[in-house]
Design a protein around this motif. Structure first.
Motif, PDB file in Angstrom:
ATOM      1  N   UNK A   7      20.008  -4.602   9.437  1.00  0.00           N
ATOM      2  CA  UNK A   7      20.143  -5.749   8.535  1.00  0.00           C
ATOM      3  C   UNK A   7      19.252  -5.553   7.310  1.00  0.00           C
ATOM      4  N   UNK A   8      18.018  -5.171   7.531  1.00  0.00           N
ATOM      5  CA  UNK A   8      17.080  -4.943   6.425  1.00  0.00           C
ATOM      6  C   UNK A   8      17.568  -3.780   5.558  1.00  0.00           C
ATOM      7  N   UNK A   9      18.093  -2.736   6.190  1.00  0.00           N
ATOM      8  CA  UNK A   9      18.624  -1.594   5.444  1.00  0.00           C
ATOM      9  C   UNK A   9      19.769  -2.040   4.536  1.00  0.00           C
ATOM     10  N   UNK A  10      20.663  -2.886   5.045  1.00  0.00           N
ATOM     11  CA  UNK A  10      21.782  -3.376   4.233  1.00  0.00           C
ATOM     12  C   UNK A  10      21.254  -4.217   3.074  1.00  0.00           C
ATOM     13  N   UNK A  11      20.285  -5.078   3.329  1.00  0.00           N
ATOM     14  CA  UNK A  11      19.698  -5.892   2.247  1.00  0.00           C
ATOM     15  C   UNK A  11      19.078  -4.982   1.194  1.00  0.00           C
ATOM     16  N   UNK A  30      20.192  -4.664  -2.709  1.00  0.00           N
ATOM     17  CA  UNK A  30      19.208  -4.839  -3.787  1.00  0.00           C
ATOM     18  C   UNK A  30      19.225  -3.639  -4.725  1.00  0.00           C
ATOM     19  N   UNK A  31      19.292  -2.432  -4.165  1.00  0.00           N
ATOM     20  CA  UNK A  31      19.304  -1.226  -4.981  1.00  0.00           C
ATOM     21  C   UNK A  31      20.564  -1.143  -5.848  1.00  0.00           C
ATOM     22  N   UNK A  32      21.663  -1.696  -5.352  1.00  0.00           N
ATOM     23  CA  UNK A  32      22.916  -1.707  -6.117  1.00  0.00           C
ATOM     24  C   UNK A  32      22.920  -2.801  -7.186  1.00  0.00           C
ATOM     25  N   UNK A  33      21.897  -3.658  -7.181  1.00  0.00           N
ATOM     26  CA  UNK A  33      21.830  -4.743  -8.142  1.00  0.00           C
ATOM     27  C   UNK A  33      22.641  -5.960  -7.745  1.00  0.00           C
ATOM     28  N   UNK A  34      23.089  -6.012  -6.495  1.00  0.00           N
ATOM     29  CA  UNK A  34      23.914  -7.114  -6.006  1.00  0.00           C
ATOM     30  C   UNK A  34      23.101  -8.378  -5.775  1.00  0.00           C
ATOM     31  N   UNK A  78      15.309 -11.932  -3.696  1.00  0.00           N
ATOM     32  CA  UNK A  78      16.225 -10.878  -3.264  1.00  0.00           C
ATOM     33  C   UNK A  78      16.442 -10.930  -1.749  1.00  0.00           C
ATOM     34  N   UNK A  79      15.359 -11.140  -1.017  1.00  0.00           N
ATOM     35  CA  UNK A  79      15.457 -11.210   0.434  1.00  0.00           C
ATOM     36  C   UNK A  79      16.344 -12.388   0.848  1.00  0.00           C
ATOM     37  N   UNK A  80      16.122 -13.540   0.216  1.00  0.00           N
ATOM     38  CA  UNK A  80      16.937 -14.714   0.521  1.00  0.00           C
ATOM     39  C   UNK A  80      18.395 -14.461   0.149  1.00  0.00           C
ATOM     40  N   UNK A  81      18.626 -13.849  -1.014  1.00  0.00           N
ATOM     41  CA  UNK A  81      20.000 -13.543  -1.431  1.00  0.00           C
ATOM     42  C   UNK A  81      20.671 -12.616  -0.421  1.00  0.00           C
ATOM     43  N   UNK A  82      19.921 -11.685   0.143  1.00  0.00           N
ATOM     44  CA  UNK A  82      20.465 -10.807   1.173  1.00  0.00           C
ATOM     45  C   UNK A  82      20.855 -11.566   2.421  1.00  0.00           C
ATOM     46  N   UNK A  83      20.019 -12.517   2.825  1.00  0.00           N
ATOM     47  CA  UNK A  83      20.350 -13.339   3.994  1.00  0.00           C
ATOM     48  C   UNK A  83      21.572 -14.214   3.704  1.00  0.00           C
ATOM     49  N   UNK A  84      21.666 -14.730   2.486  1.00  0.00           N
ATOM     50  CA  UNK A  84      22.836 -15.527   2.105  1.00  0.00           C
ATOM     51  C   UNK A  84      24.102 -14.654   2.110  1.00  0.00           C
ATOM     52  N   UNK A  91       0.818  -1.214   0.000  1.00  0.00           N
ATOM     53  CA  UNK A  91       0.000   0.000   0.000  1.00  0.00           C
ATOM     54  C   UNK A  91       0.856   1.271   0.000  1.00  0.00           C
ATOM     55  N   UNK A  92       2.163   1.121   0.136  1.00  0.00           N
ATOM     56  CA  UNK A  92       3.056   2.272   0.176  1.00  0.00           C
ATOM     57  C   UNK A  92       4.006   2.228  -1.020  1.00  0.00           C
ATOM     58  N   UNK A  93       3.731   3.025  -2.059  1.00  0.00           N
ATOM     59  CA  UNK A  93       4.583   3.000  -3.251  1.00  0.00           C
ATOM     60  C   UNK A  93       5.980   3.587  -3.024  1.00  0.00           C
ATOM     61  N   UNK A  94       6.201   4.234  -1.894  1.00  0.00           N
ATOM     62  CA  UNK A  94       7.510   4.820  -1.612  1.00  0.00           C
ATOM     63  C   UNK A  94       8.521   3.791  -1.106  1.00  0.00           C
ATOM     64  N   UNK A  95       8.028   2.639  -0.680  1.00  0.00           N
ATOM     65  CA  UNK A  95       8.913   1.581  -0.197  1.00  0.00           C
ATOM     66  C   UNK A  95       9.141   0.596  -1.334  1.00  0.00           C
ATOM     67  N   UNK A  96      10.411   0.447  -1.723  1.00  0.00           N
ATOM     68  CA  UNK A  96      10.768  -0.471  -2.809  1.00  0.00           C
ATOM     69  C   UNK A  96      10.415  -1.903  -2.413  1.00  0.00           C
ATOM     70  N   UNK A  97       9.691  -2.584  -3.287  1.00  0.00           N
ATOM     71  CA  UNK A  97       9.305  -3.968  -3.035  1.00  0.00           C
ATOM     72  C   UNK A  97      10.478  -4.887  -3.342  1.00  0.00           C
ATOM     73  N   UNK A  98      10.739  -5.795  -2.425  1.00  0.00           N
ATOM     74  CA  UNK A  98      11.766  -6.807  -2.642  1.00  0.00           C
ATOM     75  C   UNK A  98      11.087  -8.141  -2.930  1.00  0.00           C
TER      76      UNK A  98
END
Length: 156
Positions: free
Chosen positions: A142-146, A150-154, A24-30, A13-20
């Motif tokens: 942790x979420x901020x780093x993920x 994601x924003x960097x395309x990593x 991507x979330x799993x890749x961030x945890x990895x 419901x919030x278009x200002x928050x980038x959807x992951x």
């Protein structure tokens, strides 16, 4: 002490928050498994000591203290960091679980198990509340780093 909380990842419901995506979330945890340095302030080096079929062992060098942990995971579901007891740390664990109650509505559940006993007096209770607050801030970071990865395309 057992402590857990949820962090909402996607707010459709919030278009200002980038959807992951879940991927991507799993890749961030990895990424946190392979190199915890960006996720843990003060961590100077994260070294994978051993890899096994069902877990890996890491050495976390904080300079003045070295911590060893065991990491287990279930693909796309959860990861568990279990600190091995030593002279620098009493041990404990953190399990991070991906929850998806509806498609694309993602949460991370952070569940801690520590050696802290139940508070017997107001000073101990205040200390435990401080620890819980520190855990929550660390998890938000942790979420901020993920999100940054994601924003960097990593996290593809």
């Amino acid at each position: 002490m057992n402590f857990e909380h949820l962090i909402q990842i996607n707010d459709l419901s919030n278009p200002l928050v980038e959807t992951l995506s879940r991927d991507q979330l799993w890749a961030g945890l990895c990424h946190r498994i392979e190199d915890a340095t960006p996720f843990l302030p003060g961590l100077e080096r994260c070294t994978i000591v051993e890899r096994h079929a069902d877990h890996l062992l890491r050495r976390l060098d904080f300079g003045a203290a070295v911590i060893h942990d065991r990491v287990t995971q279930a693909e796309q579901q959860w990861v568990c960091f279990e600190v091995l007891p030593s002279e620098h740390h009493a041990g404990g664990s953190l399990t991070i679980t991906i929850e998806e109650p509806e498609p694309e509505v993602l949460f991370l559940r952070f569940a801690y198990t520590t050696t802290f006993a139940a508070a017997a007096n107001p000073e101990e209770q205040a200390y435990i509340e401080y620890i819980k607050s520190a855990y929550q801030q660390s998890d938000l970071d942790c979420v901020r780093v993920i999100r940054t990865l994601a924003a960097e395309g990593t996290l593809q």
